[in-house]
Design a protein around this motif. Structure first.
Motif, mmCIF file in Angstrom:
data_model
loop_
_atom_site.group_PDB
_atom_site.id
_atom_site.type_symbol
_atom_site.label_atom_id
_atom_site.label_comp_id
_atom_site.label_asym_id
_atom_site.label_seq_id
_atom_site.Cartn_x
_atom_site.Cartn_y
_atom_site.Cartn_z
ATOM 1 N N LEU A 21 0.820 -1.218 0.000
ATOM 2 C CA LEU A 21 0.000 0.000 0.000
ATOM 3 C C LEU A 21 0.852 1.265 0.000
ATOM 4 C CD1 LEU A 21 -2.829 -0.998 2.515
ATOM 5 C CD2 LEU A 21 -3.105 -0.512 0.072
ATOM 6 N N VAL A 22 2.096 1.156 0.416
ATOM 7 C CA VAL A 22 2.969 2.334 0.454
ATOM 8 C C VAL A 22 3.841 2.416 -0.802
ATOM 9 C CG1 VAL A 22 3.026 2.462 2.960
ATOM 10 C CG2 VAL A 22 4.682 1.010 1.764
ATOM 11 N N THR A 23 3.566 1.582 -1.777
ATOM 12 C CA THR A 23 4.328 1.576 -3.029
ATOM 13 C C THR A 23 3.508 2.250 -4.128
ATOM 14 O OG1 THR A 23 3.452 -0.538 -3.841
ATOM 15 C CG2 THR A 23 5.316 -0.629 -2.300
ATOM 16 N N PRO A 24 4.094 2.476 -5.310
ATOM 17 C CA PRO A 24 3.331 3.062 -6.416
ATOM 18 C C PRO A 24 2.226 2.160 -6.963
ATOM 19 C CG PRO A 24 5.707 3.341 -6.752
ATOM 20 C CD PRO A 24 5.541 2.412 -5.608
ATOM 21 N N PHE A 25 2.149 0.914 -6.448
ATOM 22 C CA PHE A 25 1.141 -0.028 -6.934
ATOM 23 C C PHE A 25 -0.124 0.001 -6.080
ATOM 24 C CE2 PHE A 25 5.364 -1.778 -7.926
ATOM 25 C CZ PHE A 25 5.272 -1.816 -9.314
ATOM 26 N N THR A 26 -0.360 1.093 -5.382
ATOM 27 C CA THR A 26 -1.500 1.184 -4.467
ATOM 28 C C THR A 26 -2.826 0.927 -5.172
ATOM 29 O OG1 THR A 26 -0.291 2.777 -3.111
ATOM 30 C CG2 THR A 26 -2.669 2.665 -2.813
ATOM 31 N N PHE A 27 -2.981 1.474 -6.376
ATOM 32 C CA PHE A 27 -4.249 1.337 -7.101
ATOM 33 C C PHE A 27 -4.568 -0.140 -7.356
ATOM 34 C CE2 PHE A 27 -6.516 0.973 -11.188
ATOM 35 C CZ PHE A 27 -7.691 1.639 -10.846
ATOM 36 N N ILE A 28 -3.567 -0.903 -7.788
ATOM 37 C CA ILE A 28 -3.761 -2.326 -8.045
ATOM 38 C C ILE A 28 -4.035 -3.058 -6.736
ATOM 39 C CG2 ILE A 28 -2.673 -4.420 -8.931
ATOM 40 C CD1 ILE A 28 -1.064 -2.682 -10.825
ATOM 41 N N THR A 29 -3.325 -2.663 -5.684
ATOM 42 C CA THR A 29 -3.498 -3.302 -4.379
ATOM 43 C C THR A 29 -4.929 -3.147 -3.883
ATOM 44 O OG1 THR A 29 -1.189 -2.901 -3.785
ATOM 45 C CG2 THR A 29 -2.720 -3.323 -1.985
ATOM 46 N N VAL A 30 -5.480 -1.943 -3.993
ATOM 47 C CA VAL A 30 -6.841 -1.693 -3.515
ATOM 48 C C VAL A 30 -7.856 -2.539 -4.281
ATOM 49 C CG1 VAL A 30 -8.645 0.055 -3.312
ATOM 50 C CG2 VAL A 30 -6.302 0.613 -2.665
ATOM 51 N N LEU A 31 -7.652 -2.690 -5.590
ATOM 52 C CA LEU A 31 -8.572 -3.494 -6.389
ATOM 53 C C LEU A 31 -8.560 -4.967 -5.971
ATOM 54 C CD1 LEU A 31 -8.085 -2.083 -10.010
ATOM 55 C CD2 LEU A 31 -10.024 -1.732 -8.465
ATOM 56 N N LEU A 32 -7.410 -5.442 -5.453
ATOM 57 C CA LEU A 32 -7.266 -6.856 -5.094
ATOM 58 C C LEU A 32 -7.306 -7.110 -3.595
ATOM 59 C CD1 LEU A 32 -4.365 -7.806 -7.558
ATOM 60 C CD2 LEU A 32 -6.813 -8.207 -7.874
ATOM 61 N N ILE A 33 -7.485 -6.067 -2.810
ATOM 62 C CA ILE A 33 -7.328 -6.193 -1.362
ATOM 63 C C ILE A 33 -8.364 -7.120 -0.725
ATOM 64 C CG2 ILE A 33 -8.786 -4.224 -0.717
ATOM 65 C CD1 ILE A 33 -6.634 -3.499 1.349
ATOM 66 N N MET A 34 -9.532 -7.265 -1.359
ATOM 67 C CA MET A 34 -10.586 -8.113 -0.800
ATOM 68 C C MET A 34 -10.405 -9.591 -1.136
ATOM 69 S SD MET A 34 -13.868 -5.677 -1.621
ATOM 70 C CE MET A 34 -14.992 -7.064 -1.482
ATOM 71 N N LEU A 35 -9.577 -9.878 -2.124
ATOM 72 C CA LEU A 35 -9.470 -11.255 -2.631
ATOM 73 C C LEU A 35 -8.964 -12.261 -1.594
ATOM 74 C CD1 LEU A 35 -9.668 -13.220 -4.994
ATOM 75 C CD2 LEU A 35 -7.379 -12.487 -5.691
ATOM 76 N N PRO A 36 -7.802 -12.027 -0.963
ATOM 77 C CA PRO A 36 -7.290 -13.042 -0.015
ATOM 78 C C PRO A 36 -8.239 -13.310 1.146
ATOM 79 C CG PRO A 36 -5.577 -11.456 -0.584
ATOM 80 C CD PRO A 36 -6.854 -10.901 -1.095
ATOM 81 N N THR A 37 -8.806 -12.253 1.731
ATOM 82 C CA THR A 37 -9.685 -12.439 2.891
ATOM 83 C C THR A 37 -11.002 -13.108 2.492
ATOM 84 O OG1 THR A 37 -10.235 -10.089 2.558
ATOM 85 C CG2 THR A 37 -8.788 -10.637 4.390
ATOM 86 N N THR A 38 -11.479 -12.826 1.286
ATOM 87 C CA THR A 38 -12.694 -13.505 0.811
ATOM 88 C C THR A 38 -12.459 -15.004 0.684
ATOM 89 O OG1 THR A 38 -13.416 -11.535 -0.417
ATOM 90 C CG2 THR A 38 -14.361 -13.650 -1.074
ATOM 91 N N ILE A 39 -11.331 -15.375 0.092
ATOM 92 C CA ILE A 39 -11.006 -16.794 -0.080
ATOM 93 C C ILE A 39 -10.771 -17.463 1.265
ATOM 94 C CG2 ILE A 39 -9.282 -18.387 -1.001
ATOM 95 C CD1 ILE A 39 -8.945 -16.454 -3.355
ATOM 96 N N LEU A 40 -10.067 -16.788 2.164
ATOM 97 C CA LEU A 40 -9.791 -17.363 3.482
ATOM 98 C C LEU A 40 -11.080 -17.588 4.271
ATOM 99 C CD1 LEU A 40 -6.606 -15.334 4.513
ATOM 100 C CD2 LEU A 40 -6.730 -17.796 4.048
ATOM 101 N N TYR A 41 -11.993 -16.607 4.238
ATOM 102 C CA TYR A 41 -13.244 -16.753 4.997
ATOM 103 C C TYR A 41 -14.125 -17.841 4.401
ATOM 104 C CZ TYR A 41 -17.252 -15.512 7.849
ATOM 105 O OH TYR A 41 -18.276 -15.557 8.761
ATOM 106 N N ALA A 42 -14.083 -17.973 3.064
ATOM 107 C CA ALA A 42 -14.921 -18.971 2.399
ATOM 108 C C ALA A 42 -14.420 -20.391 2.618
ATOM 109 C CB ALA A 42 -14.990 -18.676 0.904
#
Length: 306
Positions: A21-42
């Motif tokens: 999140l502190v890198t120039p890739f923040t925009f991509i990170t935000v778009l994918l930020i829900m993916l790991p936790t969604t898979i883990l909870y499921a």
């Protein structure tokens, strides 16, 4: 064993995403930020999910500071919502809509709390941001480019007002995009882990409600003949947000029509993709989606093929 290793891998992936999140890739990170936790909870029990998430949050707080946990917590809730619906094997539409709706509801709740308890004014904040960004152009002198880009106080006010008015449209589209991207990657991932989840209906089979045409006609008439009331105040905000949302719906319908023709006529799969991309540059092409809803164009194509 495979499931346990996969959970650890997704926890590490989540940690790396948050640290980015502190890198120039923040925009991509935000778009994918829900993916790991969604898979883990499921794929995990609630207790195991907590055991995987808490260490990640602690590491992030130690490395980046306690403030950095706000954004992950914000998107953790819609992730849990989508993961819950995956566990229940709910329909794709229900899963995506509830995920997007949770993101939107959280923003409205935070805005309400900030306004009531912290005297936060979103309109003034946006106006200050626009004024700060426009200062170099407002004071620009000399050169043809500087003259063209020079902004007056009135121009700045109009930009900030327009930005505030289009916040609902921006939030809805952003929420839908994040939930859709999460689903597009999470569904095949969950399938590879042995969890059956419903597939999204092929785009060529999408048929939006015909009532959208009536909504579009009403909003268009209000904009054309509503006078100043259709450009200012609450009614102006409604018109300003509804028109692009309806046009966006017609773009989706147009894309579905292109894929339907390609499937029926056995065209190359790249053709409907190219036509969909062209809609971004040739805006009137979205009218095809409107006509596809209003008239039985697909039935006509099917009959002509017979």
């Amino acid at each position: 064993m495979k499931s346990r290793l996969a959970s650890i891998a997704w926890s590490i992936t989540y940690l790396l995403l948050l640290l980015s999140l502190v890198t120039p890739f923040t925009f991509i990170t935000v778009l994918l930020i829900m993916l790991p936790t969604t898979i883990l909870y499921a794929t995990l029990t609630t207790k195991s999910f907590v055991y995987h998430i808490v260490p990640v949050f602690l590491i992030v707080m130690i490395v980046m500071g306690s403030w950095s946990i706000f954004l992950p917590l914000y998107f953790l809730i819609p992730s849990i919502v989508m993961g819950h619906f995956y566990k229940k094997r709910a329909s794709v539409l229900r899963t995506v809509m509830f995920g997007a709706g949770t993101i939107l509801a959280e923003f409205l709740l935070l805005l309400l709390i900030s306004t009531l308890f912290f005297d936060f004014n979103l309109a003034h904040t946006i106006e200050n941001i626009v004024n700060t960004a426009a200062t170099p152009f407002r004071s620009a002198t000399g050169g043809s480019l500087a003259t063209e880009l020079k902004l007056s106080d009135q121009d700045t006010q109009q930009i900030s007002t327009l930005t505030v008015q289009t916040i609902p449209f921006t939030l809805i589209i952003t929420s839908l995009a994040m939930a859709t991207i999460t689903h597009a990657i999470a569904r095949p991932t969950l399938a590879s882990l042995g969890q059956i989840t419903p597939k999204m209906m092929p785009l060529r089979e999408w048929r939006l409600p015909r009532a959208l045409i009536w909504y579009y006609c009403i909003v268009l008439l209000i904009e054309l003949f509503g006078g100043s009331s259709a450009k200012e105040g609450f009614l102006g905000t409604v018109v300003l947000n509804l028109l692009p949302m309806l046009q966006f719906a017609f773009i989706i319908q147009s894309a579905g029509f292109f894929f339907y023709i390609a499937h029926t006529k056995k065209w190359n799969k790249g053709i409907p993709i190219l036509l969909t991309v062209l809609m971004l540059f040739i805006r009137p092409l979205w009218l095809i989606g409107l006509f596809d809803i209003a008239f039985p164009l697909r039935d006509m194509i099917t009959r002509s093929r017979r």
